[in-house]
Design a protein around this motif. Structure first.
Motif, PDB file in Angstrom:
ATOM      1  N   SER A   1       0.830  -1.194   0.000  1.00  0.00           N
ATOM      2  CA  SER A   1       0.000   0.000   0.000  1.00  0.00           C
ATOM      3  C   SER A   1       0.864   1.244   0.000  1.00  0.00           C
ATOM      4  O   SER A   1       1.935   1.283   0.606  1.00  0.00           O
ATOM      5  CB  SER A   1      -0.921   0.016   1.226  1.00  0.00           C
TER       6      SER A   1
ATOM      7  N   ASP B   1      -8.702   0.783   1.818  1.00  0.00           N
ATOM      8  CA  ASP B   1      -7.393   0.187   1.583  1.00  0.00           C
ATOM      9  C   ASP B   1      -6.364   0.946   2.421  1.00  0.00           C
ATOM     10  O   ASP B   1      -5.735   1.903   1.962  1.00  0.00           O
ATOM     11  CB  ASP B   1      -7.044   0.270   0.091  1.00  0.00           C
TER      12      ASP B   1
ATOM     13  N   THR C   1      -7.654  -3.085   4.776  1.00  0.00           N
ATOM     14  CA  THR C   1      -6.441  -3.863   4.536  1.00  0.00           C
ATOM     15  C   THR C   1      -5.448  -3.681   5.676  1.00  0.00           C
ATOM     16  O   THR C   1      -4.522  -4.469   5.830  1.00  0.00           O
ATOM     17  CB  THR C   1      -5.783  -3.440   3.214  1.00  0.00           C
TER      18      THR C   1
END
Length: 226
Positions: free
Chosen positions: A100, A137, A155
């Motif tokens: 990420s 996310d 996430t």
């Protein structure tokens, strides 16, 4: 038509022994019947030796236990033509999720995980109502209540600065270092990196501030230190 990101559970089998799978699925369904009720999922065929007949049997067995199997990952070429008859979509080859990156629009709001990657942070102000699903996310902070029947997924970490009464699923792309925390704990389900626990009969720490983390593939729920 509107596109969007919807997280799906991927089932990774380590055996094609139907009797063994029947026993394991029955055991897990008995532990978490609500989770198996129409759960949309994918079946990974990576490193899974099977033929057309074997695939048909596996799909039938999974669906018999209430799983809503909608597609496969890493499907061998020789089985691709069978997917249409089984009403399965081909989701391509499985791959490791990319690391990420911090969101460009909020570069000052990010955290760092154990691997050194920076994760974006989202702050949601307000309650998440029953029937709603909130996904992000990165790390998700909720200033409000997560109602029964609501789902929050991230996430990264999930922090509920209020009452958690619905479902909280952190580290949904496989991050075992993710955590779930809340000010008042009364959850229906908590999961980290695919490891879940249902609370159909409550918990000893109900209505207390808790921190949930993963330790040796086991969920550990600890109350706040006084």
């Amino acid at each position: 038509m509107k596109t969007g990101m919807v997280p799906l559970t991927t089932i990774q089998l380590h055996s094609t022994d139907l009797n063994a799978l029947q026993d394991e699925l029955s055991r897990r369904k008995a532990e978490a019947p609500a989770l198996f009720a129409g759960l949309p999922c994918l079946l990974s065929l990576a490193d899974l030796p099977t033929d057309v007949a074997g695939l048909q049997q596996l799909v039938s067995l999974l669906r018999q236990h209430g799983l809503a199997l909608i597609g496969v990952r890493s499907c061998p070429a020789e089985l691709a033509t069978e997917l249409a008859s089984l009403q399965l979509a081909d989701f391509g080859q499985a791959s490791r999720p990319p690391r990420s990156k911090p969101a460009e629009e909020t570069p000052d709001k990010s955290t760092t995980d154990e691997s050194g990657c920076r994760r974006a942070v989202k702050v949601h102000e307000g309650n998440v109502r029953s029937g709603q699903q909130l996904y992000f996310d990165g790390d998700l902070y909720i200033i409000g209540m997560v109602s029964p029947g609501a789902e929050v997924l991230a996430t990264g970490d999930i922090h509920v600065l209020g009452v958690l009464r619905g479902k909280a699923l952190a580290g949904i792309k496989g991050s075992p270092d993710a955590i779930v925390s809340c000010v008042h704990f009364d959850a229906q389900l908590v999961a980290i990196a695919g490891h879940y626990q249902l609370f159909e009969n409550g918990h000893a720490l109900t209505n207390q501030s808790v921190l949930v983390r993963l330790d040796d593939d086991q969920l550990v729920i600890k109350g706040a230190e006084k």
